[in-house]
Design an enzyme around this catalytic site. Structure first.
Site, short mmCIF file in Angstrom:
data_model
loop_
_atom_site.label_atom_id
_atom_site.label_comp_id
_atom_site.label_asym_id
_atom_site.label_seq_id
_atom_site.Cartn_x
_atom_site.Cartn_y
_atom_site.Cartn_z
N ARG A 15 12.24 -61.38 -14.00
CA ARG A 15 12.94 -61.63 -15.27
C ARG A 15 12.92 -63.12 -15.55
O ARG A 15 13.36 -63.93 -14.74
CB ARG A 15 14.37 -61.09 -15.16
CG ARG A 15 15.07 -61.00 -16.49
CD ARG A 15 16.47 -60.38 -16.36
NE ARG A 15 16.45 -58.97 -16.06
CZ ARG A 15 17.10 -58.40 -15.03
NH1 ARG A 15 17.81 -59.13 -14.20
NH2 ARG A 15 17.04 -57.10 -14.84
N HIS A 68 6.26 -60.55 -21.47
CA HIS A 68 6.42 -59.45 -22.43
C HIS A 68 7.85 -58.97 -22.52
O HIS A 68 8.65 -59.18 -21.60
CB HIS A 68 5.51 -58.28 -22.05
CG HIS A 68 5.85 -57.63 -20.74
ND1 HIS A 68 5.49 -58.16 -19.53
CD2 HIS A 68 6.56 -56.51 -20.44
CE1 HIS A 68 5.91 -57.38 -18.56
NE2 HIS A 68 6.59 -56.37 -19.07
ZN ZN Z 1 7.07 -54.52 -18.08
#
Ligand code: ZN
Length: 314
Positions: free
Chosen positions: A192, A172
């Site tokens: 990440r 997301h």
């Molecule tokens: Zn998040």
């Protein structure tokens, strides 16, 4: 017992932040890189603090530890929720969070993170990243290793008022120009996956590709399980948007006077539009408050305003 406690937020400055939290929400925070307002937080990375009243100056974590009666004697070793307003002037990195089980083992007993976004504002034809297009783990790993980001990530259309649920394991990202109110588990564990090749102080930010491959759910949840399109919601009623294992979130539009009662041990509440009163106290867009067990028995609101409220599932 106090019925509610006004909270003073913590602000996080980020490379993708801007000035909207000051300009539109009226927060007295300097800088042109304000990314997040942690409105209701007992997380050690940034705590909100009681403002006025009997507990003036107390951190939310201290209230949780010392005055559990305010929270209906809820169990747990930490305040479970974290409510933020996020202003993305620029794209946030594409990321994924672990669930409680993975975080507990690999992140020092931390909670995992389930989160949801209520879209406060977005550009016309706005999009968020939610999910991915790989059909198998092998395909996912291949696309990540080959950097096929445009093929991998799934973009979903949004408009103000939409709610997007991000389960752990969901790829997301919030995109530039979007402002959301986030309700999440009190956790800061983020893996990440891709940062658009950007540099911070001349260096790329750290990626967590191995952990991401571990935790990404394959295949992704279908889009209609993630994006909740809200229609015209009724005024002066509690409109439930999401109920999951970690929180319940609802919207309330107050026109005139509205009161309701809740079984919840406590409620988190943020004014997202307009102004009015809670009991006899003035509140306006950007106000964050904890409604205590005593207050939740009968919450009295008045004015012309919209709020997002959340609580623990029963
Ligand atoms: Zn998040």
């Amino acid at each position: 017992m106090e019925k509610f406690i006004m909270l003073k937020p913590y602000f996080s400055h980020t490379i993708w932040g801007g000035t909207r939290l000051r300009d539109e929400f009226g927060y007295d925070e300097p800088g042109d890189d304000i990314g997040e307002c942690w409105g209701i937080s007992a997380h050690p990375s940034g705590e909100s603090v009681a403002c006025g009243g009997e507990y003036n100056g107390k951190k939310l974590s201290e209230l949780w530890d010392e005055h559990r009666e305010l929270f209906g004697n809820a169990s747990g070793d930490r305040f479970p929720l974290l409510i933020k307003i996020i202003d993305a002037r620029d794209d946030l990195s594409i990321q994924v969070h672990p669930d409680d089980k993975y975080a507990g083992v690999h992140e020092n007993g931390s909670l995992g993170k389930t989160e949801c976004w209520y879209v406060l504002d977005c550009p016309e034809n706005g999009e968020l990243v939610a999910g991915h297009n790989a059909e198998s783990k092998e395909e996912l790993i291949r696309m990540i290793d080959n950097g096929e980001w445009d093929r991998l990530i799934r973009r979903v259309k949004i408009k103000p008022g939409d709610m997007i649920q991000i389960e752990p394991g969901t790829v997301h990202a919030i995109t530039g120009g979007v402002c959301v109110l986030e309700t999440q588990q009190s956790s800061d564990i983020t893996y990440r996956l891709y940062d658009y090749g950007r540099l911070q102080n001349g260096k790329p930010r750290q990626l967590h590709l191995d952990q991401s491959k571990d935790v990404i759910t394959v295949p992704a949840l279908p889009e209609d399980k993630q994006v909740i399109k809200t229609g015209n919601m009724a005024d002066n009623s509690v409109n439930e948007l999401i109920s999951c294992n970690h929180y319940k979130v609802a919207e309330i539009s107050v026109k005139g006077e509205f009161s309701f009662s809740s079984e919840a041990g406590f409620l988190c509440a943020t004014v997202i539009k307009g102004s009015g009163k809670i009991y006899d106290t003035d509140v306006k867009k950007g106000s964050h408050m904890l409604i205590t067990a005593e207050g939740a028995k009968r919450v009295e609101l008045s004015g012309d305003m919209e709020l997002i409220i959340s609580c623990m599932p029963a």
